[in-house]
Design a protein around this motif. Structure first.
Motif, PDB file in Angstrom:
ATOM      1  N   ALA A   8      94.797  47.886  33.137  1.00 13.39           N
ATOM      2  CA  ALA A   8      93.975  46.914  32.406  1.00 13.39           C
ATOM      3  C   ALA A   8      92.843  47.617  31.659  1.00 13.39           C
ATOM      4  O   ALA A   8      92.560  47.306  30.494  1.00 13.39           O
ATOM      5  N   LEU A   9      92.201  48.580  32.310  1.00 15.29           N
ATOM      6  CA  LEU A   9      91.136  49.334  31.658  1.00 15.29           C
ATOM      7  C   LEU A   9      91.672  50.113  30.464  1.00 15.29           C
ATOM      8  O   LEU A   9      91.054  50.158  29.392  1.00 15.29           O
ATOM      9  N   GLY A  10      92.834  50.726  30.625  1.00 13.25           N
ATOM     10  CA  GLY A  10      93.451  51.446  29.516  1.00 13.25           C
ATOM     11  C   GLY A  10      93.774  50.525  28.356  1.00 13.25           C
ATOM     12  O   GLY A  10      93.572  50.874  27.194  1.00 13.25           O
ATOM     13  N   ALA A  11      94.283  49.340  28.655  1.00 11.21           N
ATOM     14  CA  ALA A  11      94.604  48.378  27.591  1.00 11.21           C
ATOM     15  C   ALA A  11      93.348  47.914  26.870  1.00 11.21           C
ATOM     16  O   ALA A  11      93.332  47.803  25.634  1.00 11.21           O
ATOM     17  N   VAL A  12      92.291  47.669  27.621  1.00 15.09           N
ATOM     18  CA  VAL A  12      91.029  47.242  26.990  1.00 15.09           C
ATOM     19  C   VAL A  12      90.473  48.355  26.114  1.00 15.09           C
ATOM     20  O   VAL A  12      90.042  48.116  24.976  1.00 15.09           O
ATOM     21  N   CYS A  13      90.475  49.595  26.617  1.00 18.81           N
ATOM     22  CA  CYS A  13      89.980  50.725  25.817  1.00 18.81           C
ATOM     23  C   CYS A  13      90.806  50.906  24.548  1.00 18.81           C
ATOM     24  O   CYS A  13      90.252  51.115  23.466  1.00 18.81           O
ATOM     25  N   TRP A  14      92.119  50.828  24.681  1.00 22.32           N
ATOM     26  CA  TRP A  14      92.979  50.996  23.517  1.00 22.32           C
ATOM     27  C   TRP A  14      92.725  49.878  22.506  1.00 22.32           C
ATOM     28  O   TRP A  14      92.661  50.121  21.303  1.00 22.32           O
ATOM     29  N   THR A  15      92.565  48.655  22.983  1.00 19.18           N
ATOM     30  CA  THR A  15      92.299  47.521  22.099  1.00 19.18           C
ATOM     31  C   THR A  15      90.992  47.713  21.347  1.00 19.18           C
ATOM     32  O   THR A  15      90.923  47.475  20.135  1.00 19.18           O
ATOM     33  N   ARG A  17      89.513  50.559  20.672  1.00 21.17           N
ATOM     34  CA  ARG A  17      89.686  51.650  19.710  1.00 21.17           C
ATOM     35  C   ARG A  17      90.381  51.149  18.449  1.00 21.17           C
ATOM     36  O   ARG A  17      89.953  51.433  17.338  1.00 21.17           O
ATOM     37  N   VAL A  18      91.466  50.436  18.642  1.00 22.93           N
ATOM     38  CA  VAL A  18      92.195  49.922  17.484  1.00 22.93           C
ATOM     39  C   VAL A  18      91.327  48.945  16.695  1.00 22.93           C
ATOM     40  O   VAL A  18      91.271  48.992  15.474  1.00 22.93           O
ATOM     41  N   LEU A  19      90.632  48.084  17.402  1.00 21.01           N
ATOM     42  CA  LEU A  19      89.787  47.095  16.751  1.00 21.01           C
ATOM     43  C   LEU A  19      88.707  47.750  15.901  1.00 21.01           C
ATOM     44  O   LEU A  19      88.513  47.397  14.739  1.00 21.01           O
ATOM     45  N   PRO A  25      85.837  48.461   9.951  1.00 16.24           N
ATOM     46  CA  PRO A  25      85.310  49.758   9.517  1.00 16.24           C
ATOM     47  C   PRO A  25      83.812  49.862   9.817  1.00 16.24           C
ATOM     48  O   PRO A  25      83.099  48.858   9.887  1.00 16.24           O
ATOM     49  N   ALA A  26      83.338  51.082   9.987  1.00 19.82           N
ATOM     50  CA  ALA A  26      81.943  51.309  10.361  1.00 19.82           C
ATOM     51  C   ALA A  26      80.965  50.779   9.319  1.00 19.82           C
ATOM     52  O   ALA A  26      79.877  50.327   9.669  1.00 19.82           O
TER      53      ALA A  26
END
Length: 104
Positions: A8-15, A17-19, A25-26
């Protein structure tokens, strides 16, 4: 249960990052958010150092505990006074070698 939490933590981090890389954009972030992002890496590093210093001082001898705490103080002073990342890396490396070869 631990595996589920890690996934779950990996999925949240990946989400996130993608977001924040693809979707937002910055240059579209508010200035206050962009300014606070510059503090993210040092805050993460401080948390890692605090956890590792705590772990090193709990099970070690008095000498190794003092070396770890003196190292943290030396790194703090080196970075605070000079702002030099290479100096902090050099001090950290020297103390890691000292800990591995001499103290431990």
């Amino acid at each position: 249960m631990t595996i589920i939490a890690m996934l779950a933590l990996g999925a949240v981090c990946w989400t996130f990052r993608v977001l924040f890389i693809l979707a937002v954009p910055a240059d579209r972030l508010p200035a206050r958010v962009r300014a606070s992002l510059s503090h993210l890496a040092p805050a993460s590093m401080a948390a890692l150092v605090a956890v590792e210093a705590d772990a090193a001082t709990r099970g070690g001898t008095t000498v190794s505990t003092l070396v770890v705490l003196a190292t943290a103080l030396a790194l703090f002073l080196a970075v605070r006074r000079t702002g030099s990342l290479p100096l902090a890396i050099a001090v950290g490396t020297a103390v890691a070698v000292l800990l591995d070869l001499v103290v431990l």
